[in-house]
Design an enzyme around this catalytic site. Sequence first.
Site, mmCIF file in Angstrom:
data_model
loop_
_atom_site.group_PDB
_atom_site.id
_atom_site.type_symbol
_atom_site.label_atom_id
_atom_site.label_comp_id
_atom_site.label_asym_id
_atom_site.label_seq_id
_atom_site.Cartn_x
_atom_site.Cartn_y
_atom_site.Cartn_z
ATOM 1 N N ARG A 58 0.814 -1.222 0.000
ATOM 2 C CA ARG A 58 0.000 0.000 0.000
ATOM 3 C C ARG A 58 0.845 1.268 0.000
ATOM 4 O O ARG A 58 0.357 2.345 -0.346
ATOM 5 C CB ARG A 58 -0.998 -0.040 1.161
ATOM 6 N N GLU A 95 3.206 -6.308 13.207
ATOM 7 C CA GLU A 95 2.183 -6.387 14.267
ATOM 8 C C GLU A 95 1.639 -7.822 14.281
ATOM 9 O O GLU A 95 1.267 -8.355 15.305
ATOM 10 C CB GLU A 95 1.061 -5.394 13.932
HETATM 11 P P1 AMP Z 1 4.433 -2.138 11.299
HETATM 12 O O1 AMP Z 1 5.680 -2.763 10.753
HETATM 13 O O2 AMP Z 1 3.923 -2.835 12.506
HETATM 14 O O3 AMP Z 1 4.576 -0.652 11.510
HETATM 15 O O4 AMP Z 1 3.299 -2.374 10.225
HETATM 16 C C1 AMP Z 1 3.166 -1.537 9.149
HETATM 17 C C2 AMP Z 1 2.752 -2.251 7.910
HETATM 18 O O5 AMP Z 1 1.767 -3.256 8.122
HETATM 19 C C3 AMP Z 1 2.147 -1.264 6.960
HETATM 20 O O6 AMP Z 1 2.675 -1.523 5.670
HETATM 21 C C4 AMP Z 1 0.661 -1.491 7.047
HETATM 22 O O7 AMP Z 1 0.109 -1.442 5.756
HETATM 23 C C5 AMP Z 1 0.487 -2.857 7.694
HETATM 24 N N1 AMP Z 1 -0.360 -2.834 8.910
HETATM 25 C C6 AMP Z 1 0.052 -3.081 10.182
HETATM 26 N N2 AMP Z 1 -0.943 -2.973 11.053
HETATM 27 C C7 AMP Z 1 -2.034 -2.629 10.346
HETATM 28 C C8 AMP Z 1 -3.387 -2.339 10.680
HETATM 29 N N3 AMP Z 1 -3.835 -2.388 11.946
HETATM 30 N N4 AMP Z 1 -4.231 -2.000 9.685
HETATM 31 C C9 AMP Z 1 -3.804 -1.938 8.405
HETATM 32 N N5 AMP Z 1 -2.546 -2.197 8.027
HETATM 33 C C10 AMP Z 1 -1.660 -2.543 8.968
#
Ligand code: AMP
Length: 171
Positions: A58, A95
Site C-alpha cells: 500500500r 504487528e
Molecule cells: P508495522 O511494521 O507494525 O509498523 O506495520 C506496518 C505495515 O503493516 C504497513 O505496511 C501497514 O500497511 C500494515 N499494517 C500493520 N498494522 C495494520 C493495521 N492495523 N491495519 C492496516 N494495516 C496494517
Amino acid sequence: MNLREKIRVIEDFPEAGIKFKDITTLLQDPQAYRYVIEQFKERYQDYEIDALVGIEARGFLMGAPLALELDKPFILARKEGKLPAEVVKAEYDLEYGSNVLEMHQDAFTPGDKILVVDDLLATGGTAKATCDLIQKLEGEVVELAFLLELAYLEGRKKLEAYDIYSIIIDE
Ligand code: AMP
C-alpha cells in the site's frame, strides 16, 4: 476533508485483536485519494529529495503518485523474492508475523536523500527495515511519511533516529 471517515475499520483481521485499517474505501473515492497526495505534496515540494521509496504494497499507492507529483524517481521496497536484479535484504517483525524486505542494489546513488512512504505506521518494524535497506545502500533518510499512524503501538520508538510525518494520528 475528514479522511478518518474514509478509512474503513475491520475488526479481527487478519487475526483476532487486530483492528485493520482498510484504505480501499479511501482509494475508491478519487477526491479523498487526491487530497491525501496533495497533503503530502504540499509538505514535500520544497524539501531536498533525490528519490522516494514506497513500501509494498500500500506504500506504492501513496508513494508512486507523490513521486510523479514531485517529479522524482520512485523506488520499490518489496517482500522477499519479488525483485529480479541484485538486492539488499532486511528482516523485520510485524504487528502480525515477521518478514523480509528487499531493495535493488542499484536503486539509488550513495548519498542520495530519500523520502520513505507507506500507508500506515503500526509497530514501526516495516519502516525500520526500509530505513536499514536505505542505510545499507548509503542513502540518507530525509523523513518517513504515512497516511495514518497508530500512535498507541509506539512505532516512533523504533524510529527515534528519523523524522516522521503522519497526516492522521490515532492516539
Ligand atoms: P508495522 O511494521 O507494525 O509498523 O506495520 C506496518 C505495515 O503493516 C504497513 O505496511 C501497514 O500497511 C500494515 N499494517 C500493520 N498494522 C495494520 C493495521 N492495523 N491495519 C492496516 N494495516 C496494517
